[in-house]
Each structure stands twice: as structure tokens, then as C-alpha cells.
Scaffold this active site. Structure first.
Site, PDB file in Angstrom:
ATOM      1  CG  HIS A 156      40.716  36.402  34.720  1.00 43.88           C
ATOM      2  ND1 HIS A 156      39.583  35.869  34.139  1.00 43.88           N
ATOM      3  CD2 HIS A 156      40.350  37.621  35.196  1.00 43.88           C
ATOM      4  CE1 HIS A 156      38.588  36.746  34.263  1.00 43.88           C
ATOM      5  NE2 HIS A 156      39.030  37.810  34.893  1.00 43.88           N
TER       6      HIS A 156
ATOM      7  CB  THR B 276      38.779  44.068  40.146  1.00 39.01           C
ATOM      8  OG1 THR B 276      39.487  43.070  39.423  1.00 39.01           O
ATOM      9  CG2 THR B 276      39.475  45.399  40.010  1.00 39.01           C
TER      10      THR B 276
HETATM   11  C1  LIG Z   1      33.237  44.314  42.231  1.00 41.36           C
HETATM   12  C2  LIG Z   1      33.439  43.138  41.302  1.00 41.36           C
HETATM   13  C3  LIG Z   1      34.698  42.890  40.789  1.00 41.36           C
HETATM   14  C4  LIG Z   1      34.934  41.766  39.992  1.00 41.36           C
HETATM   15  N1  LIG Z   1      36.212  41.496  39.572  1.00 41.36           N
HETATM   16  C5  LIG Z   1      36.482  40.309  38.968  1.00 41.36           C
HETATM   17  C6  LIG Z   1      37.820  39.915  38.714  1.00 41.36           C
HETATM   18  O1  LIG Z   1      38.801  40.605  39.054  1.00 41.36           O
HETATM   19  N2  LIG Z   1      38.016  38.722  38.107  1.00 41.36           N
HETATM   20  C7  LIG Z   1      36.977  37.912  37.730  1.00 41.36           C
HETATM   21  O2  LIG Z   1      37.204  36.837  37.167  1.00 41.36           O
HETATM   22  N3  LIG Z   1      35.698  38.253  37.978  1.00 41.36           N
HETATM   23  C8  LIG Z   1      35.429  39.420  38.606  1.00 41.36           C
HETATM   24  N4  LIG Z   1      34.138  39.735  38.934  1.00 41.36           N
HETATM   25  C9  LIG Z   1      33.053  38.757  38.678  1.00 41.36           C
HETATM   26  C10 LIG Z   1      32.802  37.900  39.932  1.00 41.36           C
HETATM   27  O3  LIG Z   1      33.900  37.043  40.186  1.00 41.36           O
HETATM   28  C11 LIG Z   1      31.554  37.016  39.757  1.00 41.36           C
HETATM   29  O4  LIG Z   1      31.735  36.215  38.624  1.00 41.36           O
HETATM   30  C12 LIG Z   1      30.262  37.827  39.614  1.00 41.36           C
HETATM   31  O5  LIG Z   1      30.152  38.791  40.643  1.00 41.36           O
HETATM   32  C13 LIG Z   1      29.025  36.907  39.636  1.00 41.36           C
HETATM   33  O6  LIG Z   1      28.958  36.187  40.848  1.00 41.36           O
HETATM   34  P1  LIG Z   1      27.889  36.606  41.989  1.00 41.36           P
HETATM   35  O7  LIG Z   1      26.537  36.573  41.303  1.00 41.36           O
HETATM   36  O8  LIG Z   1      28.011  35.584  43.063  1.00 41.36           O
HETATM   37  O9  LIG Z   1      28.236  38.003  42.428  1.00 41.36           O
HETATM   38  C14 LIG Z   1      33.871  40.879  39.680  1.00 41.36           C
HETATM   39  C15 LIG Z   1      32.589  41.165  40.180  1.00 41.36           C
HETATM   40  C16 LIG Z   1      32.368  42.267  40.983  1.00 41.36           C
HETATM   41  C17 LIG Z   1      30.998  42.511  41.555  1.00 41.36           C
END
Ligand SMILES: Cc1cc2nc3c(=O)[nH]c(=O)nc-3n(C[C@H](O)[C@H](O)[C@H](O)COP(=O)(O)O)c2cc1C
Length: 374
Positions: A196, A49
Site C-alpha cells: 500500500h 478496511t
Molecule cells: C469502506 C472503505 C474502505 C477503504 N479502505 C481502503 C484500504 O484499506 N486500502 C486502500 O488502499 N483503499 C481503501 N479504500 C479505497 C478503495 O479501495 C477505493 O479506492 C475507493 O472506494 C474508490 O473506488 P470505488 O469508486 O470503486 O469505490 C476504501 C474505501 C472504502 C469505501
């Protein structure tokens, strides 16, 4: 006269290609069939998001952002509202009217023009919302139990407030919005949808015994608590086919005040039910809740599995090589590195993410992260 055998040189090439596939372990850069799609690599952009869609209609800046990241095997978009009742955050996009379909069309075209693939994440936020986002209406949820904490609105931080418990008679129509949004996604040229079911939003609220205290067929037993999520998935599958539908779960996750003391049993059951549906994929956000999420999901889900949560290249390669994951999703690394697959391939340094521009704003911290030279 026909030619019964291929010329020798072609035979040799074919044999050595087969040998290479046999000997070399799978890597992040091995192609994979994902439902209806052929992906060039196993690197997924995780849904994020970004609160840069005022008016809920995707715009040219959104299209540019996703197109910059089209070298992912698959992009999963930020959470997108399948129904006006499910809008939980400021300036997030929707997918329930003609203008939004038009907006998503420019995103899909921009990503496809660069050879990418893109699924839209359908996110109904349920009780994680505020009347300010719902024309004054109360947010809906399985039960009238407020989430603790506050939410950022146009008038600053406000408490979530107590949601309205959905009437049983309203629920089938709400489930049907997932199918409608899936149809609209395909109309817009997007490749598929991800339901989701993670992170404490509506389907996850139904799953959680502390948030869902219903006594009807939508609450109580595990089968009843899973009915909303599985119904939403089935609605999307009926609309566009199982090979264009994925699901996201966060087993054992506590975000948005989810508490499930039986989480391993809950998610083993859900994974098993999803496995019967021949979906494009199951996408698991591993928040390390104190049990082995990845092993549990792999044991109960025989289809294509995407793992996510704190991955770097070495861990991603190890999990793909061992067969624990089929693909790996990267969130923050993709946010800050539009050319993440190239950087991973070369072992190049990654840009540092700017947390101050994650949520809201314009091009800064969105479309201005640098790519590798050349
Ligand atoms: C800015 C931001 C927005 C996110 N928005 C969503 C979202 O809309 N839907 C979702 O399922 N996860 C969302 N997440 C979680 C990410 O999809 C992901 O699971 C999380 O960042 C961990 O992965 P990473 O360690 O590779 O960053 C969001 C994470 C961040 C940082």
C-alpha cells in the site's frame, strides 16, 4: 502412422477462436495472466478496511465476506498491518504472528474453495494512528509532523498527535517487515501481496515533501523520498517473487494531508522504477487531482495496470477496450454487491451501499447484501 494434421473440425475451431480474439476488443470478461495467476476476468475487488477483526486475527465472518466475493478476478483485501507498529485503526487485521497466519489461512481456503484469487494489502499507517492502538507507543513517521484531524479509537475521537521521526537505523528493519509479511501471506495460502503506497500511509508519507522533511538518504530528493516505498516492494519481491507482488499508488491524492506540488514528476518516476521490477501489477487509485493520472501511469508503466476510482461498467469497458487499463478495481460497488461480476455481465441493477455500516459492526452491511436470484 502418426497424425500430422489435426482433424478439420478442430482446425476450424482453432481458427475461429483466433479470429474472435483478434476482432473483439478486450472486455472486463476477457481472461488475463496476472503475474503468477490466471484470472478468469479483469474485475478486481479494491481493498477496503471494514474494521471487523477484533484482536487483529481474521475470523470466520471475514472469511465468509471474502468468499462471497470470490467471483472477482482478484480480491485485494483490506489494509493489513505488516508490523505491530503500523496499526492505525480500530479492529483491523494484522499479518505478523502465528495466530494471524492461521486466521488468514481460513480466508484463503474459503476464497480458493470458490475458485477465487486473493492478495493481501500490506498497510503500515505510520502517523495515521494513535498510541491507543500501539500499546501506548507513539506512532512512527518520516518526520515529527502531526496529521491534522482526529481518529476513531475505543474511547471515541482523538487527535492523531505528533508522531516520532524514525531513526535512520530503524528503517531497514521496518522495510523488512514487508518481506516477512509477504512470506507469512504465502504460508497462509494467500496468492500474493499488494504494497500500500497510496492514501497518505507510511510509504506515501515518505514520498510526500510536506510530510517527509528528512535530510538523510530517506528524504529531500525524489530518489531519497521514494527509497522507502521501493525498499518495501523489493523486500516483498525478495521474499515471494515479483510475480506475486503488486503496488498501490494514488498519484496526486491529498487524503491524510498529502501535498506534493510536483506530483506528476513524482509518480512518473515511481512508476518508471516499479516498471523495472516486473511486478504482478501496478494498481492506481485515480482521485482526479487535476492531471491525467491514468495516461501518466500508462505512459510510464509498461506492465499490467489496474485502474480504480468511481468506475461503472461502461467506463470500465471503455478503458479496457482502449488499452488504458488492463483491469479495473471496484470498491463500493463490490462492498454492496457480492456477485458484482454477474451483475455487470447481465447489466443488472446494483444494491445501494449502506454507508452507516462501512466501518465496524458485524454481519449487517457486511455479509448480508443480497445476490441475484437463480
Ligand atoms: C469502506 C472503505 C474502505 C477503504 N479502505 C481502503 C484500504 O484499506 N486500502 C486502500 O488502499 N483503499 C481503501 N479504500 C479505497 C478503495 O479501495 C477505493 O479506492 C475507493 O472506494 C474508490 O473506488 P470505488 O469508486 O470503486 O469505490 C476504501 C474505501 C472504502 C469505501
Amino acid at each position: 502412422m502418426g497424425q500430422p494434421f489435426a482433424p478439420i473440425s478442430r482446425c476450424k475451431r482453432a481458427a475461429s477462436a483466433a479470429l474472435v480474439t483478434e476482432i473483439l476488443p478486450m472486455s472486463l470478461f476477457s481472461p488475463i495472466r496476472l503475474g503468477a495467476l490466471d484470472l478468469p476476468n479483469r474485475i478486481v475487488m479494491a481493498p477496503m478496511t471494514r474494521n471487523r477483526t477484533p484482536g487483529q486475527v481474521p475470523n470466520a465472518l471475514n472469511a465468509e465476506y471474502y468468499a462471497q466475493r470470490a467471483s472477482a478476478g482478484l480480491i485485494v483485501t483490506e489494509g493489513v498491518t505488516p508490523d505491530a507498529s503500523g496499526r492505525g485503526y480500530i479492529d483491523i487485521p494484522g499479518l505478523y504472528n502465528a495466530a494471524q497466519v492461521q486466521g488468514w489461512r481460513q480466508v484463503a481456503e474459503a476464497v480458493h474453495a470458490k475458485g477465487g484469487h486473493i492478495f493481501v494489502q500490506l498497510m503500515h499507517t505510520g502517523r495515521i494512528s494513535h498510541p491507543d492502538f500501539l500499546d501506548g507507543a507513539q506512532p512512527v513517521a518520516p518526520s515529527a509532523i502531526a496529521a491534522p484531524g482526529e481518529i476513531y479509537t475505543h474511547a471515541g475521537m482523538k487527535p492523531h498527535g505528533t508522531p516520532r521521526a524514525l531513526e535512520a537505523a530503524e528503517i531497514p528493519a521496518l522495510i523488512a517487515t514487508y518481506g516477512r509479511a509477504a512470506t507469512l501471506a504465502r504460508e497462509a495460502g494467500l496468492d500474493g501481496v499488494e504494497v500500500h503506497g497510496a492514501n497518505g500511509y507510511l510509504p506515501s508519507q515518505f514520498l510526500a515533501p510536506n510530510v517527509n522533511q528528512r535530510q538523510d538518504e530517506w528524504g529531500g530528493s525524489l530518489e531519497n523520498r521514494a527509497r522507502f516505498l521501493l525498499g518495501a516492494v523489493d523486500s516483498a519481491v525478495a521474499a515471494i517473487g515479483a510475480d506475486r507482488v503488486g503496488v498501490r499508488l494514488s498519484p496526486g491524492g491529498v487524503f491524510n494531508d498529502i501535498q506534493d506540488p510536483e506530483a506528476p514528476a513524482t509518480f512518473a518516476y515511481v512508476a518508471g522504477e516499479l516498471a523495472k521490477r516486473n511486478l504482478a501489477y501496478l494498481h492506481v487509485f485515480n482521485t482526479n487531482p487535476g492531471f491525467d493520472v491514468a495516461a501518466l501511469m500508462r505512459a510510464n508503466y509498461k506492465g499490467t495496470l489496474i485502474l480504480n476510482g468511481g468506475y461503472d461498467r461502461a467506463r470500465a469497458e471503455a478503458d479496457i477496450a482502449s488499452g488504458l487499463a488492463d483491469l479495473v478495481a471496484f470498491g463500493v460497488p463490490f462492498l454492496a454487491n457480492p456477485d458484482l461480476p454477474a451483475r455487470l455481465a447481465q447489466g443488472a441493477a446494483l444494491n445501494a451501499p449502506d454507508q452507516g455500516t462501512f466501518y465496524g459492526g458485524g454481519a449487517k452491511g457486511y455479509t448480508d447484501y443480497p445476490v441475484l436470484a437463480g
